[in-house]
Every structure is written in structure tokens, then in C-alpha cells.
Design a protein around this motif. Sequence first.
Motif, PDB file in Angstrom:
ATOM      1  N   GLY A 123       5.037 -11.357   4.492  1.00 63.09           N
ATOM      2  CA  GLY A 123       4.948 -10.403   3.390  1.00 63.09           C
ATOM      3  C   GLY A 123       5.795  -9.161   3.659  1.00 63.09           C
ATOM      4  O   GLY A 123       6.493  -8.654   2.783  1.00 63.09           O
ATOM      5  N   HIS A 124       5.757  -8.672   4.933  1.00 64.27           N
ATOM      6  CA  HIS A 124       6.568  -7.494   5.284  1.00 64.27           C
ATOM      7  C   HIS A 124       8.060  -7.810   5.160  1.00 64.27           C
ATOM      8  O   HIS A 124       8.856  -6.956   4.755  1.00 64.27           O
ATOM      9  N   PHE A 125       8.429  -9.033   5.529  1.00 65.82           N
ATOM     10  CA  PHE A 125       9.838  -9.433   5.390  1.00 65.82           C
ATOM     11  C   PHE A 125      10.209  -9.519   3.905  1.00 65.82           C
ATOM     12  O   PHE A 125      11.309  -9.138   3.507  1.00 65.82           O
TER      13      PHE A 125
ATOM     14  N   VAL B 290       6.647  -0.721  12.305  1.00 65.97           N
ATOM     15  CA  VAL B 290       5.523  -0.427  13.209  1.00 65.97           C
ATOM     16  C   VAL B 290       5.076  -1.676  13.986  1.00 65.97           C
ATOM     17  O   VAL B 290       4.525  -1.559  15.080  1.00 65.97           O
ATOM     18  N   ASP B 291       5.344  -2.874  13.426  1.00 63.05           N
ATOM     19  CA  ASP B 291       5.044  -4.091  14.201  1.00 63.05           C
ATOM     20  C   ASP B 291       6.103  -4.340  15.276  1.00 63.05           C
ATOM     21  O   ASP B 291       5.884  -5.127  16.199  1.00 63.05           O
ATOM     22  N   LEU B 292       7.257  -3.699  15.143  1.00 61.14           N
ATOM     23  CA  LEU B 292       8.292  -3.793  16.179  1.00 61.14           C
ATOM     24  C   LEU B 292       8.016  -2.794  17.301  1.00 61.14           C
ATOM     25  O   LEU B 292       8.418  -2.994  18.440  1.00 61.14           O
TER      26      LEU B 292
ATOM     27  N   SER C 261       0.764   3.069  16.460  1.00 57.46           N
ATOM     28  CA  SER C 261       1.600   2.223  15.604  1.00 57.46           C
ATOM     29  C   SER C 261       0.978   2.009  14.226  1.00 57.46           C
ATOM     30  O   SER C 261       1.701   1.789  13.263  1.00 57.46           O
ATOM     31  N   HIS C 262      -0.366   2.040  14.099  1.00 53.92           N
ATOM     32  CA  HIS C 262      -0.971   1.557  12.865  1.00 53.92           C
ATOM     33  C   HIS C 262      -1.976   2.480  12.186  1.00 53.92           C
ATOM     34  O   HIS C 262      -2.641   2.051  11.239  1.00 53.92           O
ATOM     35  N   SER C 263      -2.131   3.753  12.640  1.00 55.32           N
ATOM     36  CA  SER C 263      -2.984   4.631  11.826  1.00 55.32           C
ATOM     37  C   SER C 263      -2.154   5.097  10.633  1.00 55.32           C
ATOM     38  O   SER C 263      -0.922   5.104  10.683  1.00 55.32           O
TER      39      SER C 263
ATOM     40  N   SER D 283       5.160   1.098   3.472  1.00 51.85           N
ATOM     41  CA  SER D 283       4.672  -0.124   2.803  1.00 51.85           C
ATOM     42  C   SER D 283       3.973  -1.040   3.794  1.00 51.85           C
ATOM     43  O   SER D 283       3.061  -1.783   3.433  1.00 51.85           O
ATOM     44  N   HIS D 284       4.400  -0.975   5.062  1.00 48.26           N
ATOM     45  CA  HIS D 284       3.777  -1.816   6.087  1.00 48.26           C
ATOM     46  C   HIS D 284       2.280  -1.511   6.184  1.00 48.26           C
ATOM     47  O   HIS D 284       1.443  -2.406   6.235  1.00 48.26           O
ATOM     48  N   TRP D 285       1.959  -0.214   6.181  1.00 50.25           N
ATOM     49  CA  TRP D 285       0.550   0.175   6.315  1.00 50.25           C
ATOM     50  C   TRP D 285      -0.243  -0.258   5.086  1.00 50.25           C
ATOM     51  O   TRP D 285      -1.365  -0.733   5.191  1.00 50.25           O
TER      52      TRP D 285
ATOM     53  N   LEU E 191       0.320  -2.799   3.054  1.00 53.08           N
ATOM     54  CA  LEU E 191       0.059  -4.245   3.102  1.00 53.08           C
ATOM     55  C   LEU E 191      -0.967  -4.579   4.188  1.00 53.08           C
ATOM     56  O   LEU E 191      -1.830  -5.443   3.995  1.00 53.08           O
ATOM     57  N   ASP E 192      -0.874  -3.907   5.335  1.00 57.37           N
ATOM     58  CA  ASP E 192      -1.866  -4.152   6.388  1.00 57.37           C
ATOM     59  C   ASP E 192      -3.259  -3.686   5.940  1.00 57.37           C
ATOM     60  O   ASP E 192      -4.265  -4.320   6.263  1.00 57.37           O
ATOM     61  N   PHE E 193      -3.304  -2.594   5.174  1.00 59.72           N
ATOM     62  CA  PHE E 193      -4.572  -2.099   4.633  1.00 59.72           C
ATOM     63  C   PHE E 193      -5.218  -3.170   3.747  1.00 59.72           C
ATOM     64  O   PHE E 193      -6.431  -3.387   3.779  1.00 59.72           O
TER      65      PHE E 193
HETATM   66 ZN    ZN Z   1       1.267  -4.399  11.197  1.00 60.02          ZN
END
Ligand code: ZN
Length: 220
Positions: free
Chosen positions: A4-6, A31-33, A66-68, A102-104, A106-108
Amino acid sequence: MFIGHFGVGFAAKRVIPKTSLGTLILASQFVDLLWPFFLIFGIEVVAIDPGNTAFTPLDFIYYPFSHSLLGVLIWALIFGAVYYLIRKDLKSSFILGILVLSHWILDFITHRPDLPLFLGGDSPFVGLGLWNSIIATVIIESLIFIVGVYFYISVTKAKNKIGNYSLWSFIVFLIIIYLLNLFGPPPNSVDAIGYVGLSQWLLIGWAYWIDRNRSTVDKG
Ligand SMILES: [Zn+2]
């Protein structure tokens, strides 16, 4: 969430066509990198816990840098600012910052409530838990991916054979990784998660290579 991130990175080509696919995916997956570096240096913590949600065997115990939400906002600002310093293009810098954020978002949607809002230990944790349903995750994530790839293809065309082969092999490769994650055994160690995570940087190089062999179609 993975493909999805891609998908979001691919889709952004339609908004800022002059920016390389490599930079777009670098932003949407940023952030996943970073996360594997935080894991390897012991700054963030993950555990292998099959059944944590239906979709993932990972328990994201501690990953505020990385993810807050606050952490990702700061990375988005840094990413946009650095791009602006290099390219002096305000619109692209702004969109790249949005891609990092957008990464956060989608992860949310996908994670169970394990995403902190702030850096401190007293932060609330959020997450809508799409990962509780494998079917719903696969449908939504695949849709984002397919739409993103479609957008990318609609605004670029291959300059040469490499421009096609590099793109389609990348798409097939991402789908295979996704299926292996879904149907394969859980990772056998936390170290392996860090090192496999680091190898994702190769995908960024691959995306730059694709984009160099494709040109932007002028939509008028
Ligand atoms: Zn992530």
C-alpha cells in the motif's frame, strides 16, 4: 502495511511527475526504511508473536522515533526541507512531506492500537486494526497498489526495453514479497527482521533505475 505504501508512492507521480519514482517511494516508505536502523541499534523494540493480529506476527512494542505521529511529522518536515534545499521546488517538497506523513495514516488504519502519538512513555496508542482481517487488508492494500501503479503507468512511458522490464519485474517482486509475508512462516529472529528491513533500501535504488528508463507523458 507494505505494498500500500508503494502504491501511494507510485500514485504521487501523477501529482509531481518530474520527481523520480525512487524519491516518491523513499518518501512514502521512509519511516519503514529508518525503522530497521532503530531496531539494529536497540533503540526501538519488536517481538515475534504469531497471532498478534490476524495479518502480522509482529508485536511492535516500542517504536516512537520511527512511528509516533509526532516523530513522523518531524521526519516529514525534515524530508521536505532537505528536498527543498536540493531542488528549490516548493510544491514537490510539500507533496514529499505529505507522502512521508501518508505512511503514518495508512499504518494508523492497519495497525492495532500500538502506534504512539508522541515520543514519551505516557503517550496514548492508536490504530484502527484493519490487520484483524486478512481479507480486508489484502483487498484494501491491493486496491491502493493497483490504482497507484495505474497512475504511474498513465503518466510515464518506457524509453527503452529496460523501462518496461524493470517496472514489471519490480511490481511482480513486490507482490511475491507480499505473498511470502502472508503465507510464509514468521521471521525466525528479531535480528533477521532488522536485516531484511535494511534490504528494502535496494528497492529504492531499483525504483530510481525504473524511473531513469521511463519518460513523463505530457498530459497537456
Ligand atoms: Zn510502517
